[in-house]
Design a protein around this motif. Structure first.
Motif, mmCIF file in Angstrom:
data_model
loop_
_atom_site.group_PDB
_atom_site.id
_atom_site.type_symbol
_atom_site.label_atom_id
_atom_site.label_comp_id
_atom_site.label_asym_id
_atom_site.label_seq_id
_atom_site.Cartn_x
_atom_site.Cartn_y
_atom_site.Cartn_z
ATOM 1 N N ASP A 1 1.321 -1.477 -0.170
ATOM 2 C CA ASP A 1 -0.192 -0.052 0.224
ATOM 3 C C ASP A 1 0.829 1.448 0.400
ATOM 4 N N ILE A 2 0.976 2.131 -1.161
ATOM 5 C CA ILE A 2 2.244 2.915 -1.308
ATOM 6 C C ILE A 2 1.671 3.693 -0.779
ATOM 7 N N SER A 3 0.137 4.782 -0.807
ATOM 8 C CA SER A 3 0.070 5.756 -0.540
ATOM 9 C C SER A 3 0.296 5.826 0.775
ATOM 10 N N LYS A 4 0.151 4.702 1.767
ATOM 11 C CA LYS A 4 0.467 4.427 3.362
ATOM 12 C C LYS A 4 1.676 4.206 3.965
ATOM 13 N N LYS A 5 2.602 2.858 3.239
ATOM 14 C CA LYS A 5 3.645 3.278 3.452
ATOM 15 C C LYS A 5 4.946 3.788 3.068
ATOM 16 N N TYR B 1 5.430 11.743 1.037
ATOM 17 C CA TYR B 1 4.073 12.758 0.816
ATOM 18 C C TYR B 1 3.804 14.310 1.849
ATOM 19 N N LYS B 2 4.448 13.460 2.901
ATOM 20 C CA LYS B 2 4.359 15.026 3.739
ATOM 21 C C LYS B 2 5.890 15.460 4.184
ATOM 22 N N SER B 3 7.441 14.865 3.430
ATOM 23 C CA SER B 3 7.834 16.236 3.165
ATOM 24 C C SER B 3 7.540 16.826 2.035
ATOM 25 N N ILE B 4 7.395 16.522 0.723
ATOM 26 C CA ILE B 4 6.504 17.501 -0.496
ATOM 27 C C ILE B 4 5.590 18.060 -0.243
ATOM 28 N N THR B 5 5.128 17.953 0.535
ATOM 29 C CA THR B 5 3.785 18.667 1.469
ATOM 30 C C THR B 5 4.362 19.849 1.710
ATOM 31 N N LEU B 6 5.139 20.109 2.888
ATOM 32 C CA LEU B 6 6.090 20.857 3.769
ATOM 33 C C LEU B 6 7.210 21.266 2.642
ATOM 34 N N THR B 7 8.036 20.664 1.873
ATOM 35 C CA THR B 7 8.834 21.578 1.761
ATOM 36 C C THR B 7 8.376 22.169 0.088
ATOM 37 N N ARG B 8 6.935 22.442 -0.174
ATOM 38 C CA ARG B 8 6.563 22.814 -1.239
ATOM 39 C C ARG B 8 5.942 24.839 -0.472
ATOM 40 N N GLU B 9 5.015 23.979 0.139
ATOM 41 C CA GLU B 9 4.759 24.969 1.172
ATOM 42 C C GLU B 9 6.396 25.679 1.523
ATOM 43 N N LYS B 10 7.483 25.490 2.262
ATOM 44 C CA LYS B 10 8.288 26.006 2.531
ATOM 45 C C LYS B 10 9.147 26.677 0.932
ATOM 46 N N LEU B 11 9.155 26.729 0.589
ATOM 47 C CA LEU B 11 9.337 27.092 -0.893
ATOM 48 C C LEU B 11 8.785 28.410 -1.544
ATOM 49 N N PRO C 1 9.967 25.096 -8.877
ATOM 50 C CA PRO C 1 9.185 24.234 -8.659
ATOM 51 C C PRO C 1 10.061 23.018 -8.212
ATOM 52 N N LEU C 2 9.276 22.017 -7.361
ATOM 53 C CA LEU C 2 10.006 20.854 -6.963
ATOM 54 C C LEU C 2 9.549 19.887 -7.441
ATOM 55 N N LEU C 3 11.103 18.967 -7.203
ATOM 56 C CA LEU C 3 10.351 17.935 -8.740
ATOM 57 C C LEU C 3 10.657 16.110 -6.711
ATOM 58 N N GLY C 4 9.459 15.315 -7.767
ATOM 59 C CA GLY C 4 9.790 14.048 -7.235
ATOM 60 C C GLY C 4 10.055 13.223 -7.879
ATOM 61 N N PHE C 5 10.556 11.807 -8.098
ATOM 62 C CA PHE C 5 11.316 11.120 -8.345
ATOM 63 C C PHE C 5 11.215 9.932 -7.628
ATOM 64 N N VAL C 6 11.465 8.911 -8.628
ATOM 65 C CA VAL C 6 11.258 7.208 -8.361
ATOM 66 C C VAL C 6 12.867 6.645 -8.633
ATOM 67 N N GLY C 7 13.416 5.459 -7.662
ATOM 68 C CA GLY C 7 14.163 4.361 -8.846
ATOM 69 C C GLY C 7 12.930 3.712 -9.782
ATOM 70 N N CYS D 1 6.070 2.108 -8.457
ATOM 71 C CA CYS D 1 7.426 3.151 -8.713
ATOM 72 C C CYS D 1 5.561 4.364 -9.614
ATOM 73 N N VAL D 2 4.403 3.645 -10.236
ATOM 74 C CA VAL D 2 3.442 4.438 -11.364
ATOM 75 C C VAL D 2 2.655 5.410 -9.889
ATOM 76 N N GLU D 3 2.457 4.852 -8.616
ATOM 77 C CA GLU D 3 1.027 5.064 -7.924
ATOM 78 C C GLU D 3 2.363 6.129 -6.792
ATOM 79 N N PHE D 4 3.348 5.840 -6.946
ATOM 80 C CA PHE D 4 4.216 6.233 -6.085
ATOM 81 C C PHE D 4 4.897 7.727 -6.550
ATOM 82 N N LEU D 5 4.989 8.087 -7.733
ATOM 83 C CA LEU D 5 4.682 9.422 -8.456
ATOM 84 C C LEU D 5 3.319 9.694 -8.320
#
Length: 360
Positions: free
Chosen positions: A121-125, A130-140, A145-151, A194-198
């Protein structure tokens, strides 16, 4: 979805979408990290993964290069790691001094697949990401722009089977050549994750995404077309559909980076990505010829080792690179990430040189 401040610098988003720009945008792979003294001050004695999973720490580390090189970098990339997907699947990973990430119990036989969760369950695990991304976007606050990524799936299979970085790739190659059906099962499960995480990163606030196929060059052309490219294509095809399901209406630029797979550029240009990132083994003018008239933005590709050269050499290499690619449909970057030993002043000179030669 959270509400954020209006974007003040959309240069990289316009370049990624093939729109005309007044200057080639710039960001650097691993621009946040160990070469910055302020990184060590904030990280302290925390484990690397602890730093990633703490939203306050991760956001601070993400923004450090934006602050230090104020006005010189056109995007932030979230401070995280490509191995978060294996973590979500149940792998224990430890960051070992001198070795990097080490898996406590890597996969060595198809029977080992029973030990991990192929449908996490990628949205939970990965809620912490996601909390880091939201907080970073707020601080920026709209600065860049803020980039996300995946292996990418093949690269993650390498780590999941080898247990750490490798020179021989014995176990990864054993999986694809001795256990190809099991390898595809693992690759498909990883691809779906990967799709779900992105997608969830975009919901959290990421405005552009990159897929890192860091071990692409360990596959020959035929094997790349069997064990890497199909899954890269799936990510590009499935992600927009998933974003639509999640209520995302914005067009999110997507970049693929197949390090070392010089033979794959033509195929990657047809794989559904807005941008293709290149390592330093590409001649910019040759890469441009391969791309031709296709609406693909190129990214790269300075050898990070140039940062060990003189100021004059750095400026010369930047000028040659930009002259080779041109300013339009181009994002300036290294051909891979920064090194821990680099001098931040050299990075600043690189960025200043990019502004000098990357403008119309």
């Amino acid at each position: 979805m959270p509400k954020f401040a209006p974007l003040k610098n959309d240069l990289i988003l316009r370049a990624a979408k093939g729109q005309k720009v007044e200057r080639a945008p710039i960001w650097i792979m691993r621009q946040a990290g160990r070469y910055l003294p302020e990184y060590h001050e904030v990280k302290g004695d925390r484990d690397f993964f602890q730093s990633c999973q703490d939203a306050e720490i991760a956001s601070t580390l993400t923004i450090q290069p934006i602050d230090r090189f104020d006005g010189l970098i056109d995007a932030a990339i979230i401070f995280s790691d490509i191995l978060v997907i294996p973590q979500a699947m149940g792998f224990e990973i430890n960051m070992v001094e001198g070795k990097g990430p080490v898996f406590a119990d890597p996969l060595r036989h198809p029977d080992d697949l029973a030990k991990i969760d192929l449908k996490p369950d990628i949205s939970k695990k990965l809620d912490w990401a996601y909390k880091s991304i939201t907080l970073t976007r707020e601080k920026l606050n709209g600065r860049v722009p803020l980039l996300g990524f995946v292996g990418a799936p093949w690269t993650l299979l390498v780590y999941m089977t080898e247990g750490q970085g490798s020179k021989m790739f014995r176990f990864a190659k054993q999986w694809i050549f001795e256990y190809p059906d099991a390898a595809h099962k693992l690759l498909q499960a990883t691809c779906d994750a990967c799709v779900e995480f992105l997608a969830q990163q975009v919901v959290a606030g990421a405005q552009m995404l990159q897929v890192f196929e860091s071990w692409a060059g360990e596959l020959g052309p035929d094997d790349f077309n069997t064990f890497s490219l199909p899954y890269l294509k799936q990510i590009a095809a499935k992600l927009p559909k998933r974003l639509k399901e999640l209520g995302v209406t914005d067009e999110i630029p997507l970049t693929v980076f197949g390090k070392g797979a010089w033979y794959s550029l033509d195929d990657l240009c047809e794989a559904g990505y807005d941008c293709v990132s290149l390592d330093w083994t590409f001649d910019p003018k040759v890469a441009r010829k391969i791309v031709g008239n296709r609406r693909v933005t190129l990214q790269g590709n300075l050898d990070p080792g140039v940062m060990y050269g003189s100021d004059q050499l750095i400026e010369q290499k930047v000028k040659e690179m930009i002259n080779g690619f041109g300013i339009q449909n181009y994002i300036i970057n290294f051909g891979h990430g920064t090194h821990p030993f680099m001098n931040p002043d050299k990075i600043k000179l690189f960025l200043e040189s990019c502004h000098k030669y990357g403008s119309e």
